[in-house]
Design a protein around this motif. Structure first.
Motif, PDB file in Angstrom:
ATOM      1  N   LEU A   3       3.335   1.705  -5.833  1.00 44.76           N
ATOM      2  CA  LEU A   3       2.840   2.314  -4.614  1.00 44.76           C
ATOM      3  C   LEU A   3       3.995   2.411  -3.642  1.00 44.76           C
ATOM      4  CD1 LEU A   3      -0.492   0.323  -4.094  1.00 44.76           C
ATOM      5  CD2 LEU A   3      -0.234   2.595  -5.068  1.00 44.76           C
ATOM      6  N   GLN A   4       4.121   3.546  -3.005  1.00 43.07           N
ATOM      7  CA  GLN A   4       5.194   3.737  -2.044  1.00 43.07           C
ATOM      8  C   GLN A   4       4.630   4.277  -0.747  1.00 43.07           C
ATOM      9  OE1 GLN A   4       8.743   3.049  -2.284  1.00 43.07           O
ATOM     10  NE2 GLN A   4       8.315   3.305  -0.096  1.00 43.07           N
ATOM     11  N   ALA A   5       4.759   3.485   0.305  1.00 42.89           N
ATOM     12  CA  ALA A   5       4.293   3.912   1.618  1.00 42.89           C
ATOM     13  C   ALA A   5       5.414   4.616   2.356  1.00 42.89           C
ATOM     14  CB  ALA A   5       3.809   2.709   2.413  1.00 42.89           C
ATOM     15  N   SER A   6       5.048   5.582   3.166  1.00 45.40           N
ATOM     16  CA  SER A   6       6.018   6.312   3.970  1.00 45.40           C
ATOM     17  C   SER A   6       5.344   6.815   5.227  1.00 45.40           C
ATOM     18  CB  SER A   6       6.598   7.491   3.170  1.00 45.40           C
ATOM     19  OG  SER A   6       5.574   8.402   2.815  1.00 45.40           O
ATOM     20  N   GLY A   7       6.172   7.317   6.152  1.00 41.01           N
ATOM     21  CA  GLY A   7       5.629   7.907   7.364  1.00 41.01           C
ATOM     22  C   GLY A   7       5.787   7.059   8.608  1.00 41.01           C
ATOM     23  N   GLY A   8       6.304   5.861   8.454  1.00 42.34           N
ATOM     24  CA  GLY A   8       6.510   5.018   9.619  1.00 42.34           C
ATOM     25  C   GLY A   8       7.628   5.533  10.503  1.00 42.34           C
ATOM     26  N   ALA A  22       1.742   6.895  -1.844  1.00 39.25           N
ATOM     27  CA  ALA A  22       1.688   7.622  -3.100  1.00 39.25           C
ATOM     28  C   ALA A  22       1.806   6.664  -4.277  1.00 39.25           C
ATOM     29  CB  ALA A  22       2.800   8.653  -3.151  1.00 39.25           C
ATOM     30  N   ALA A  23       0.984   6.892  -5.261  1.00 36.96           N
ATOM     31  CA  ALA A  23       1.037   6.092  -6.482  1.00 36.96           C
ATOM     32  C   ALA A  23       1.833   6.838  -7.539  1.00 36.96           C
ATOM     33  CB  ALA A  23      -0.370   5.821  -6.999  1.00 36.96           C
ATOM     34  N   ARG A  71      -8.170   9.732   1.501  1.00 33.05           N
ATOM     35  CA  ARG A  71      -7.457   9.795   0.233  1.00 33.05           C
ATOM     36  C   ARG A  71      -7.610  11.157  -0.406  1.00 33.05           C
ATOM     37  NH1 ARG A  71      -9.642   5.057  -3.234  1.00 33.05           N
ATOM     38  NH2 ARG A  71      -8.198   5.924  -4.786  1.00 33.05           N
ATOM     39  N   ASP A  72      -6.619  11.517  -1.210  1.00 38.62           N
ATOM     40  CA  ASP A  72      -6.635  12.730  -2.002  1.00 38.62           C
ATOM     41  C   ASP A  72      -6.327  12.308  -3.426  1.00 38.62           C
ATOM     42  OD1 ASP A  72      -6.155  15.112  -3.332  1.00 38.62           O
ATOM     43  OD2 ASP A  72      -5.140  16.032  -1.641  1.00 38.62           O
ATOM     44  N   ASN A  73      -7.358  12.145  -4.216  1.00 36.54           N
ATOM     45  CA  ASN A  73      -7.167  11.642  -5.569  1.00 36.54           C
ATOM     46  C   ASN A  73      -6.399  12.622  -6.453  1.00 36.54           C
ATOM     47  OD1 ASN A  73      -8.395   9.190  -5.058  1.00 36.54           O
ATOM     48  ND2 ASN A  73     -10.405   9.836  -5.794  1.00 36.54           N
ATOM     49  N   ALA A  74      -6.496  13.879  -6.152  1.00 35.46           N
ATOM     50  CA  ALA A  74      -5.735  14.856  -6.932  1.00 35.46           C
ATOM     51  C   ALA A  74      -4.238  14.653  -6.742  1.00 35.46           C
ATOM     52  CB  ALA A  74      -6.128  16.271  -6.524  1.00 35.46           C
ATOM     53  N   LYS A  75      -3.865  14.136  -5.580  1.00 31.58           N
ATOM     54  CA  LYS A  75      -2.458  13.884  -5.289  1.00 31.58           C
ATOM     55  C   LYS A  75      -2.102  12.408  -5.449  1.00 31.58           C
ATOM     56  CE  LYS A  75      -1.948  17.725  -2.035  1.00 31.58           C
ATOM     57  NZ  LYS A  75      -1.577  18.127  -0.644  1.00 31.58           N
ATOM     58  N   ASN A  76      -3.097  11.606  -5.826  1.00 32.26           N
ATOM     59  CA  ASN A  76      -2.848  10.167  -6.007  1.00 32.26           C
ATOM     60  C   ASN A  76      -2.272   9.548  -4.741  1.00 32.26           C
ATOM     61  OD1 ASN A  76      -3.575   8.610  -8.168  1.00 32.26           O
ATOM     62  ND2 ASN A  76      -1.642   8.811  -9.256  1.00 32.26           N
ATOM     63  N   ALA A  96      -2.272  -0.955  -0.482  1.00 32.21           N
ATOM     64  CA  ALA A  96      -2.672  -1.876  -1.536  1.00 32.21           C
ATOM     65  C   ALA A  96      -3.784  -1.273  -2.373  1.00 32.21           C
ATOM     66  CB  ALA A  96      -3.140  -3.188  -0.924  1.00 32.21           C
ATOM     67  N   ALA A  97      -3.864  -1.723  -3.609  1.00 29.58           N
ATOM     68  CA  ALA A  97      -4.902  -1.233  -4.516  1.00 29.58           C
ATOM     69  C   ALA A  97      -5.518  -2.403  -5.271  1.00 29.58           C
ATOM     70  CB  ALA A  97      -4.324  -0.219  -5.494  1.00 29.58           C
ATOM     71  N   ASP A  98      -6.823  -2.330  -5.442  1.00 31.92           N
ATOM     72  CA  ASP A  98      -7.555  -3.339  -6.214  1.00 31.92           C
ATOM     73  C   ASP A  98      -8.154  -2.625  -7.424  1.00 31.92           C
ATOM     74  OD1 ASP A  98      -9.361  -5.162  -7.293  1.00 31.92           O
ATOM     75  OD2 ASP A  98      -9.846  -6.017  -5.336  1.00 31.92           O
TER      76      ASP A  98
END
Length: 125
Positions: A3-8, A22-23, A71-76, A96-98
């Motif tokens: 998982l990669q967070a961005s936008g900060g 993004a996953a 969320r946009d599952n098509a874009k993960n 985070a993901a469970d």
């Protein structure tokens, strides 16, 4: 799976930011996901969570009405739209993901299987 967070970034109080998570190397389209944050010298805290299909959302009281998780599952990808930012929102934000939950993530962070690298948000007064 990553998982990669961005936008900060740096924003003035009252401003807005949109975080993305993004996953890669896998998919979380069937799993609950969430955002947590940790300010310097403080414990990690829950910010928002979302069910696998976006039908259920959960927010910490401190951000309710100002932040929106989607969320946009098509874009993960999972998003956190942050409006009316306050200096106390300053923190490193983690997605985070469970993989064992579909309806939501635990606010304590228990059961989280994947943590993304954080993205730093700084809100100036």
């Amino acid at each position: 799976v990553q998982l990669q967070a961005s936008g900060g970034g740096l924003v003035q109080a009252g401003g807005s930011l949109r975080l993305s998570c993004a996953a890669s190397r896998g998919s979380f389209s069937n799993n609950a996901m969430g955002w947590f944050r940790q300010a310097t010298g403080k414990e990690r805290e829950f910010v928002a969570g979302i069910s696998w299909n976006g039908g259920n959302t959960d927010y910490a009281d401190s951000v309710k009405g100002r932040f929106t998780i989607s969320r946009d599952n098509a874009k993960n990808t999972v998003y956190l739209q942050m409006n009316s930012l306050k200096p106390e929102d300053t923190a490193v934000y983690y997605c985070a993901a469970d993989k064992n939950q579909v309806s939501g993530v635990s606010r304590s962070g228990n059961g989280i299987d994947y943590w993304g690298k954080g993205t730093e948000v700084t809100v100036s007064s």
